[in-house]
Motif scaffolding. Sequence first.
Motif, mmCIF file in Angstrom:
data_model
loop_
_atom_site.group_PDB
_atom_site.id
_atom_site.type_symbol
_atom_site.label_atom_id
_atom_site.label_comp_id
_atom_site.label_asym_id
_atom_site.label_seq_id
_atom_site.Cartn_x
_atom_site.Cartn_y
_atom_site.Cartn_z
ATOM 1 N N ALA A 69 31.220 36.937 33.133
ATOM 2 C CA ALA A 69 31.054 37.983 33.293
ATOM 3 C C ALA A 69 31.522 39.176 32.872
ATOM 4 O O ALA A 69 30.634 40.062 32.620
ATOM 5 N N LEU A 70 32.365 39.187 33.053
ATOM 6 C CA LEU A 70 33.455 40.629 33.009
ATOM 7 C C LEU A 70 33.756 41.041 31.550
ATOM 8 O O LEU A 70 34.538 40.298 30.495
ATOM 9 N N SER A 71 34.045 42.499 31.669
ATOM 10 C CA SER A 71 34.299 42.679 30.550
ATOM 11 C C SER A 71 35.683 42.616 30.153
ATOM 12 O O SER A 71 36.289 42.344 31.268
ATOM 13 N N VAL A 72 36.062 42.650 29.498
ATOM 14 C CA VAL A 72 37.482 43.139 29.018
ATOM 15 C C VAL A 72 38.408 43.564 29.703
ATOM 16 O O VAL A 72 39.712 43.431 30.661
ATOM 17 N N GLU A 73 38.041 45.261 29.928
ATOM 18 C CA GLU A 73 38.675 45.776 30.904
ATOM 19 C C GLU A 73 38.135 45.192 32.544
ATOM 20 O O GLU A 73 39.495 45.253 33.083
ATOM 21 N N GLU A 74 36.906 44.541 32.812
ATOM 22 C CA GLU A 74 37.212 43.961 34.309
ATOM 23 C C GLU A 74 37.902 43.066 34.482
ATOM 24 O O GLU A 74 39.093 42.676 35.411
ATOM 25 N N ARG A 90 40.448 42.287 37.176
ATOM 26 C CA ARG A 90 40.594 41.467 37.965
ATOM 27 C C ARG A 90 42.366 41.049 38.507
ATOM 28 O O ARG A 90 42.944 40.461 39.119
ATOM 29 N N PHE A 91 42.641 40.279 37.497
ATOM 30 C CA PHE A 91 44.299 39.779 36.530
ATOM 31 C C PHE A 91 44.982 40.862 37.988
ATOM 32 O O PHE A 91 45.597 40.230 38.599
ATOM 33 N N VAL A 92 44.935 42.159 37.384
ATOM 34 C CA VAL A 92 45.755 42.857 38.724
ATOM 35 C C VAL A 92 45.784 42.878 40.008
ATOM 36 O O VAL A 92 46.497 42.544 40.774
ATOM 37 N N ASP A 93 44.005 42.331 40.077
ATOM 38 C CA ASP A 93 43.665 43.244 41.833
ATOM 39 C C ASP A 93 44.320 41.818 42.360
ATOM 40 O O ASP A 93 44.398 41.614 42.981
ATOM 41 N N LEU A 112 50.947 37.046 31.662
ATOM 42 C CA LEU A 112 51.595 37.313 33.038
ATOM 43 C C LEU A 112 53.036 37.534 32.869
ATOM 44 O O LEU A 112 53.173 37.844 33.840
ATOM 45 N N GLN A 113 53.577 37.748 31.400
ATOM 46 C CA GLN A 113 54.767 38.183 31.762
ATOM 47 C C GLN A 113 54.605 39.286 31.934
ATOM 48 O O GLN A 113 55.562 40.315 33.187
ATOM 49 N N MET A 114 53.471 40.784 31.881
ATOM 50 C CA MET A 114 53.853 42.097 32.064
ATOM 51 C C MET A 114 52.695 41.765 33.565
ATOM 52 O O MET A 114 53.456 43.418 34.364
ATOM 53 N N ILE A 115 52.037 40.757 34.134
ATOM 54 C CA ILE A 115 51.607 41.169 35.907
ATOM 55 C C ILE A 115 52.764 40.983 36.670
ATOM 56 O O ILE A 115 53.145 41.241 37.171
ATOM 57 N N LYS A 116 54.424 39.999 36.059
ATOM 58 C CA LYS A 116 55.350 39.343 36.396
ATOM 59 C C LYS A 116 55.998 41.055 36.219
ATOM 60 O O LYS A 116 56.777 41.582 37.864
ATOM 61 N N SER A 117 56.553 41.205 35.416
ATOM 62 C CA SER A 117 57.025 42.448 35.626
ATOM 63 C C SER A 117 56.575 43.673 35.917
ATOM 64 O O SER A 117 57.352 44.810 37.383
ATOM 65 N N MET A 118 55.202 43.974 36.297
ATOM 66 C CA MET A 118 54.598 44.955 37.297
ATOM 67 C C MET A 118 54.988 44.153 38.915
ATOM 68 O O MET A 118 55.638 45.442 40.156
ATOM 69 N N ASN A 119 55.041 43.187 39.003
ATOM 70 C CA ASN A 119 55.833 42.835 40.753
ATOM 71 C C ASN A 119 56.899 43.480 41.459
ATOM 72 O O ASN A 119 57.482 44.115 42.198
ATOM 73 N N TYR A 176 48.815 49.788 34.988
ATOM 74 C CA TYR A 176 49.754 48.603 33.996
ATOM 75 C C TYR A 176 47.411 48.132 34.267
ATOM 76 O O TYR A 176 47.775 47.043 33.156
ATOM 77 N N LYS A 177 47.089 48.562 34.985
ATOM 78 C CA LYS A 177 45.695 47.684 34.143
ATOM 79 C C LYS A 177 45.222 48.555 32.903
ATOM 80 O O LYS A 177 44.778 47.460 32.089
ATOM 81 N N LEU A 178 45.304 49.294 32.844
ATOM 82 C CA LEU A 178 45.225 50.289 31.423
ATOM 83 C C LEU A 178 46.409 49.745 30.483
ATOM 84 O O LEU A 178 45.518 50.106 29.287
#
Length: 200
Positions: free
Chosen positions: A89-94, A98-101, A161-168, A186-188
């Motif tokens: 039910a989430l938009s692409v932005e949401e 969610r992934f980042v959160d 996943l690589q973007m999220i990993k780089s955030m770590n 990162y969310k943006l």
Amino acid sequence: MSNAIERRVPQQERGERRIAELLAAAEVVLSETGFEATTMKAVAQQAGASIGAVYQYFDNKEAVAHALLAQYDAEMDRRWVNLEEATRALSVEELAQRFVDVMIRFIEQHPAYIVVLFAPGTHKRDVKVQNRLRERLALVFRSRNRRLSKEQSLLVATLTLQMIKSMNSLYALSKAGERATLVEEYKLALAAYLTSRLAG
């Protein structure tokens, strides 16, 4: 025969419980002192165990870090089991948020995660767990854009996943006051990427 089995089971349970206690202690030590300064002696002291007890289960601190990372991977895997249903039910932005959160919440709950993620010897992670997560993400992306091929959706999942990993790593190196801004950026970035790939 049955008596022997009955005697072994409690012993196995005690061993598993002891390993869990040692890893919990290692998590505290690693998060407080970092990988280089962590010693097996410090882990033993934190666990209230003898140094021999630690070496009974782990050859060195690299093995401890690897076991912790395997534990983290398994927990992360459980968190994403119902990914498609949970995000339908989430938009692409949401979805990007969610992934980042989820990742940030995981890091905050496990402060040693970043330490062991980049510790020597922990590059040999459970490939099956990583592939399952990638495939779950790919299914979510294909459900959003049916024009994506299986290969394309897997590529989008890999890059996500690589973007999220780089955030770590950046999150770990940032000062506490800078982290909220970093997370929002990162969310943006992730939302912009997913919007471009999932449109239509």
